[in-house]
Design a protein around this motif. Structure first.
Motif, short mmCIF file in Angstrom:
data_model
loop_
_atom_site.label_atom_id
_atom_site.label_comp_id
_atom_site.label_asym_id
_atom_site.label_seq_id
_atom_site.Cartn_x
_atom_site.Cartn_y
_atom_site.Cartn_z
N GLY A 177 -3.38 -0.17 -3.20
CA GLY A 177 -4.15 1.07 -3.13
C GLY A 177 -3.38 2.20 -2.47
N THR A 178 -4.00 3.37 -2.43
CA THR A 178 -3.35 4.57 -1.91
C THR A 178 -4.22 5.25 -0.86
OG1 THR A 178 -2.24 4.93 -4.02
CG2 THR A 178 -2.33 6.80 -2.52
N LYS A 207 0.84 -1.20 0.00
CA LYS A 207 0.00 0.00 0.00
C LYS A 207 0.88 1.25 0.00
CE LYS A 207 -3.41 -2.56 2.70
NZ LYS A 207 -4.26 -2.61 3.94
N PHE A 246 -10.13 4.05 -2.38
CA PHE A 246 -9.06 4.67 -1.60
C PHE A 246 -9.63 5.40 -0.39
CE2 PHE A 246 -10.55 7.76 -4.67
CZ PHE A 246 -10.56 8.96 -3.97
N LYS A 295 -10.71 0.66 -8.54
CA LYS A 295 -9.92 1.32 -7.50
C LYS A 295 -10.82 1.89 -6.41
CE LYS A 295 -5.51 2.74 -9.49
NZ LYS A 295 -4.61 3.88 -9.72
N THR A 317 -7.42 0.36 3.42
CA THR A 317 -6.98 0.60 2.04
C THR A 317 -6.67 -0.73 1.38
OG1 THR A 317 -6.05 2.77 2.55
CG2 THR A 317 -5.21 1.67 0.58
N ASN A 355 -7.68 7.73 -10.15
CA ASN A 355 -8.70 6.82 -9.62
C ASN A 355 -9.89 6.69 -10.57
OD1 ASN A 355 -7.85 6.09 -6.65
ND2 ASN A 355 -7.36 8.25 -6.93
#
Length: 464
Positions: free
Chosen positions: A435-436, A322, A353, A351, A431, A346
């Motif tokens: 992912g971010t 991550k 977040f 996705k 997350t 995104n």
């Protein structure tokens, strides 16, 4: 040698050591002590350095990091205020830390980020070899006033340094005006009309009208905000053209940009080691400074792909599979560009977040946080379904929660948490893999959470 001069250096150096022993940055107070003991110390210390000054509203730190890498590529040792302490006291501390008690150093170049409101005052103590001006946007109205006040302050400072080469943003009608009839050598940078033309219909609140005749500007192309190919049809004031130009954008992804540049007539393809349109401007500013200093094109291009971002400026921190992105926000234009970056990264259907908005109203942030209502947070509506939780925190966290609510955020996703450690732990836990977690803090909130992140992930100190 003057006794007070030596005493000022010794006292300031002692203060630096003590403050860092107790985990206090020691980036400004030592300079204040030195100036109180010997008011002329900065003028004397700076006289033996070739000074590169970077000022403007947005992008000073990242532009400084680009130029720092160019200096390294050219084998030039330098000192720099990496901490971001860019007022008079902080700059004085930077010099004192770099010299011995006699006031001499083994390097002769100083790369200095300077607060745009303090630029005029700082310039009384030193004379830059090159002055880079990034842009002018509304920022901290309670401190800076309107953008024209900041412009005039920088202009006054530039008039005191007729020997300084100017590196100016040709796409900013305010910044470009600094080179008009200045008598200084000027290197302009900007985007070509074909490189980028934003289709977003945003209000130009910062510089909609001609600086000279007050007629509205037309634009051949608009990059963002009031930046672009401006022209006044009434008096003829227009974009001056640029020596360093982005002529094409080949790729924008989560980690870098791939662009085509024209460097004083030479076309090159290069990678910029940071994502987002606004960082292309920072890279262009760095390139233009390199041209002004006579650096080779090869060293300039290499620097763009290898420089390290400053703390909290699109800083990426890895935790297993991550990522955390810490991105400073401080005014409407910068915040909008960060949101554009998040939207772009995104748009994948799969996705999701987490995001945290850390809003303080301390003196360094600006007491007036009404600017949050000038940010187009509503644009996140395109990806609301991908946001797991929107954390709000800081002294004005509740105000941010209200702003999100009026932007039609699902209130069940808004979470007010004061404990930064808890936010980090919860957000990383939820997350998804690869992912971010985006952290968007104002300046003092950034320093607070950066301290926690430094200890948690063993990062560099913010002044390193």
């Amino acid at each position: 040698m003057k006794f007070r001069f030596v005493l000022a250096i010794i006292a300031a150096k002692a203060a630096i050591i003590f403050l860092r022993m107790i985990n206090y940055g020691g980036t400004s107070l030592p300079g204040k002590i030195a100036l109180l003991i010997y008011p002329g110390i900065l003028k004397e210390l700076s006289s033996s350095f070739k000074v590169i000054a970077i000022t403007g509203t947005n992008g000073k730190t990242t532009t400084s990091r680009v130029i720092a890498q160019m200096l390294k590529e050219n084998g030039i040792g330098y000192i720099a205020n990496k901490s971001g302490a860019n007022l008079l006291n902080g700059i004085t501390t930077t010099f004192i830390e770099a010299v011995n008690i006699k006031g001499t150093s083994n390097v002769s170049t100083a790369l200095l980020e300077m607060d745009e409101a303090a630029f005029n005052k700082i310039i009384e103590h030193l004379e830059p070899h090159v002055t880079v001006v990034t842009n002018f946007f509304r920022d901290q109205l309670d401190r800076y006033g309107e953008v024209y006040s900041t412009l005039n302050s920088v202009l006054t400072g530039i008039r005191k340094t007729p020997g300084s080469a100017l590196v100016l943003n040709a796409d900013d009608s305010l910044c470009a005006s600094l080179g008009k009839d200045s008598g200084n050598k000027v290197v302009y940078y900007g985007f070509s009309p074909s490189a980028w033309n934003s289709t977003e219909n945003t209000l130009n609140n910062d510089a909609a009208f001609c600086l000279y005749c007050k007629a509205p500007y037309d634009y051949e192309n608009r990059v963002y905000g009031h930046l672009g190919g401006f022209i006044c049809r009434d008096c003829g004031y227009r974009h001056p053209g640029s020596t360093v130009t982005c002529t094409g954008i080949e790729e924008l992804n989560a980690n870098h940009s791939r662009v085509k540049l024209d460097l004083d007539g030479t076309t090159v393809d290069t990678v910029i080691n940071l994502p987002a349109i606004y960082n292309i401007y920072n890279a262009l500013a760095g390139c233009a400074c390199g041209i002004a200093m006579g650096f080779s094109h090869d060293s300039i291009i290499k620097a763009l792909s290898e420089f390290e971002p400053g703390f909290g400026r699109m800083e990426k921190i890895k935790k297993d599979d991550k990522s955390i992105r810490v991105i400073l926000i401080k005014n409407p234009t910068g915040f909008n560009q960060v949101l554009d970056y998040i939207l772009n990264e995104n748009n994948d259907e799969n996705k999701s977040f987490n995001i945290a908005f850390l809003i303080n109203d301390n003196a360094a942030d600006g007491r007036d946080i009404s600017w949050l209502w000038d940010v187009n947070i509503e644009k996140l509506g395109k990806i609301y379904d991908k946001i797991i939780t929107a954390y709000v925190s800081g002294t004005r966290g509740p105000d941010m929660a209200v702003r999100l609510k009026y932007a039609d955020f699902d209130t069940k996703k808004i979470k007010h948490v004061e404990d930064y450690n808890r936010i980090i732990n919860e957000a990383l836990e939820t997350t998804p893999g690869n992912g971010t977690f985006y952290i968007l803090p104002t300046y003092t909130a950034m320093l607070d959470i950066r301290y926690i992140l430094k200890n948690k992930f063993k990062l560099k100190e913010f002044w390193e």
